[in-house]
Scaffold this motif. Structure first.
Motif, mmCIF file in Angstrom:
data_model
loop_
_atom_site.group_PDB
_atom_site.id
_atom_site.type_symbol
_atom_site.label_atom_id
_atom_site.label_comp_id
_atom_site.label_asym_id
_atom_site.label_seq_id
_atom_site.Cartn_x
_atom_site.Cartn_y
_atom_site.Cartn_z
ATOM 1 N N ARG A 46 33.990 41.077 37.901
ATOM 2 C CA ARG A 46 33.689 39.694 37.525
ATOM 3 C C ARG A 46 33.418 38.849 38.762
ATOM 4 O O ARG A 46 32.564 37.951 38.744
ATOM 5 C CB ARG A 46 34.859 39.102 36.733
ATOM 6 C CG ARG A 46 34.544 37.756 36.068
ATOM 7 C CD ARG A 46 35.774 37.152 35.436
ATOM 8 N NE ARG A 46 36.745 36.712 36.428
ATOM 9 C CZ ARG A 46 36.643 35.578 37.110
ATOM 10 N NH1 ARG A 46 35.600 34.778 36.941
ATOM 11 N NH2 ARG A 46 37.566 35.241 37.988
ATOM 12 N N LEU A 47 34.119 39.178 39.848
ATOM 13 C CA LEU A 47 33.967 38.408 41.078
ATOM 14 C C LEU A 47 32.724 38.813 41.872
ATOM 15 O O LEU A 47 32.063 37.947 42.474
ATOM 16 C CB LEU A 47 35.207 38.598 41.961
ATOM 17 C CG LEU A 47 36.513 38.021 41.419
ATOM 18 C CD1 LEU A 47 37.684 38.507 42.268
ATOM 19 C CD2 LEU A 47 36.463 36.505 41.395
ATOM 20 N N GLU A 69 49.160 40.198 35.894
ATOM 21 C CA GLU A 69 48.693 39.126 36.779
ATOM 22 C C GLU A 69 48.621 39.589 38.232
ATOM 23 O O GLU A 69 47.816 39.077 39.029
ATOM 24 C CB GLU A 69 49.578 37.886 36.648
ATOM 25 C CG GLU A 69 51.052 38.089 36.956
ATOM 26 C CD GLU A 69 51.894 38.453 35.744
ATOM 27 O OE1 GLU A 69 53.068 38.017 35.714
ATOM 28 O OE2 GLU A 69 51.384 39.161 34.850
ATOM 29 N N LEU A 106 42.406 46.634 34.680
ATOM 30 C CA LEU A 106 42.473 45.185 34.879
ATOM 31 C C LEU A 106 41.942 44.793 36.257
ATOM 32 O O LEU A 106 41.185 43.827 36.401
ATOM 33 C CB LEU A 106 43.915 44.704 34.719
ATOM 34 C CG LEU A 106 44.478 44.721 33.295
ATOM 35 C CD1 LEU A 106 45.989 44.583 33.334
ATOM 36 C CD2 LEU A 106 43.851 43.597 32.471
ATOM 37 N N VAL A 116 45.273 41.487 38.656
ATOM 38 C CA VAL A 116 44.175 40.519 38.746
ATOM 39 C C VAL A 116 44.210 39.815 40.103
ATOM 40 O O VAL A 116 43.170 39.635 40.761
ATOM 41 C CB VAL A 116 44.271 39.502 37.592
ATOM 42 C CG1 VAL A 116 43.264 38.369 37.782
ATOM 43 C CG2 VAL A 116 44.040 40.199 36.256
ATOM 44 N N ALA A 139 42.765 41.865 42.976
ATOM 45 C CA ALA A 139 41.295 41.837 43.042
ATOM 46 C C ALA A 139 40.826 40.608 43.818
ATOM 47 O O ALA A 139 39.918 40.694 44.662
ATOM 48 C CB ALA A 139 40.710 41.843 41.635
ATOM 49 N N HIS A 140 41.460 39.467 43.580
ATOM 50 C CA HIS A 140 41.071 38.242 44.282
ATOM 51 C C HIS A 140 41.393 38.332 45.774
ATOM 52 O O HIS A 140 40.596 37.877 46.611
ATOM 53 C CB HIS A 140 41.789 37.042 43.666
ATOM 54 C CG HIS A 140 41.193 36.589 42.365
ATOM 55 N ND1 HIS A 140 40.307 35.545 42.259
ATOM 56 C CD2 HIS A 140 41.348 37.074 41.102
ATOM 57 C CE1 HIS A 140 39.946 35.380 41.002
ATOM 58 N NE2 HIS A 140 40.568 36.296 40.268
ATOM 59 N N THR A 166 38.072 45.414 36.393
ATOM 60 C CA THR A 166 37.355 44.445 35.566
ATOM 61 C C THR A 166 37.282 43.086 36.249
ATOM 62 O O THR A 166 36.234 42.430 36.270
ATOM 63 C CB THR A 166 38.040 44.308 34.194
ATOM 64 O OG1 THR A 166 37.999 45.577 33.524
ATOM 65 C CG2 THR A 166 37.350 43.269 33.335
ATOM 66 N N GLU A 167 38.401 42.662 36.835
ATOM 67 C CA GLU A 167 38.405 41.377 37.525
ATOM 68 C C GLU A 167 37.538 41.424 38.780
ATOM 69 O O GLU A 167 36.821 40.453 39.095
ATOM 70 C CB GLU A 167 39.829 40.963 37.889
ATOM 71 C CG GLU A 167 39.946 39.596 38.539
ATOM 72 C CD GLU A 167 39.546 38.451 37.614
ATOM 73 O OE1 GLU A 167 39.381 37.315 38.120
ATOM 74 O OE2 GLU A 167 39.407 38.683 36.385
#
Length: 303
Positions: free
Chosen positions: A129-130, A94, A122, A97, A100-101, A125-126
């Motif tokens: 996605r963003l 977590e 991970l 992930v 990345a945010h 990939t995240e």
């Protein structure tokens, strides 16, 4: 320093490597082999700051802290070459992930990331996605630690310390090392050329006495090996380069064995990275007694 909170975890960012090391000391010492790249660079940049050498504003260090205050993951963004990939150590899924945010939220462009699997996968990939795009593997690496050293069959010559007078040859051979590693792994030559140390950094290595030649029985240099100064008791071997005309004669095996022996005699644990796409180097190091510790990857984010 800044911090980002999530359920049970915090991402704490630092601009001072010394502050990062102080906060993350227990985590880094718990597995100093896996953490070798981060600790080596943190100590190097601390020394540079003490010498008055400023660091780029883009640099950051990361400690992932759980709700007990313990550090459970770490990373950094200190690469001196574009696209300045972050380097991530193992951390909870977590946290990877969430990182990345955070970087996306503050408009920090990330086009590549290096470090431990599965954390980097991970994260990448995240992030794709963003922001869109796809993740592409640039290189799969494997970190090894030396157990009991097995000496190879002896060859003529000996190990000698390279000096500042050898700077030009060392730089040429290091550049060739990077190019040959690309070719042997099936990548275009020059893929990793941007990772070559700058002249000032190479001089620091020479002055520290951590670059060696294997010279043949005529005194001619036929191989180059290096090692980082120990950090948290761990010394990392590299580069390891033999010119094409000198290969297949046992120079590399004997040089790495002798460098490794000296490092162990100093009390250091010894490790090195291999490119998983290079079966020759993996075979050589396994024969010397190096054993796999963790798989890592250099990932590109292609848009």
């Amino acid at each position: 320093m800044s911090a980002t909170q999530m359920a049970g975890l915090r991402l704490r960012f630092f601009t001072d490597p010394g502050e990062f090391l102080a906060v993350s000391d227990d985590y880094l010492r718990a597995d100093p082999v896996v953490c070798t790249v981060v600790t080596t660079i943190a100590h190097r940049l601390m020394s540079q700051l003490a010498e008055g050498i400023a660091q780029p504003d883009r640099n950051w260090w990361l400690a992932v802290v759980d709700d007990t205050g313990a550090v459970v993951g770490a990373g950094m963004r200190t690469a001196p070459y574009a696209p300045y990939p972050p380097f991530l150590l193992p951390m909870p899924d977590e946290a990877a992930v969430a990182l990345a945010h955070v970087l996306h939220g503050r408009d920090e462009e990330v086009l590549a990331v290096n470090g431990a699997l599965p954390t980097v996968d991970l994260f990448a990939t995240e992030l794709t996605r963003l922001v869109g795009g796809r993740v592409q593997v640039a290189q799969h690496t494997r970190l090894h630690e030396l157990g009991e050293l097995t000496c190879p069959p002896p060859v003529p010559g000996r190990l000698v310390v390279a000096t500042e007078d050898d700077l030009d040859l060392v730089r040429r051979w290091h550049a060739a090392f990077m190019g040959d590693a690309d070719e042997q792994a099936g990548r275009p030559r020059g893929t990793n050329a941007h990772e070559a140390p700058e002249r000032a950094e190479m001089l620091r290595r020479l002055r520290a006495g951590r670059l060696w030649f294997w010279v043949d029985d005529t005194g001619q240099p036929v191989h180059l090996s290096g090692a980082n100064p120990p950090s948290f008791g761990v010394a990392r071997v590299g580069p390891v380069y033999t010119p094409p005309s000198q290969r297949g004669r046992g120079w590399a095996s004997n040089a790495v064995a002798e460098v490794s022996r000296r490092l162990q005699a100093e009390g250091a644990r010894v490790c090195l990275y291999t490119d998983q796409a290079n079966p020759t180097s993996n075979k050589i190091y396994a024969a010397l007694g190096y054993r796999p510790v963790v798989d890592m990857a250099n990932l590109a984010i292609v848009r």
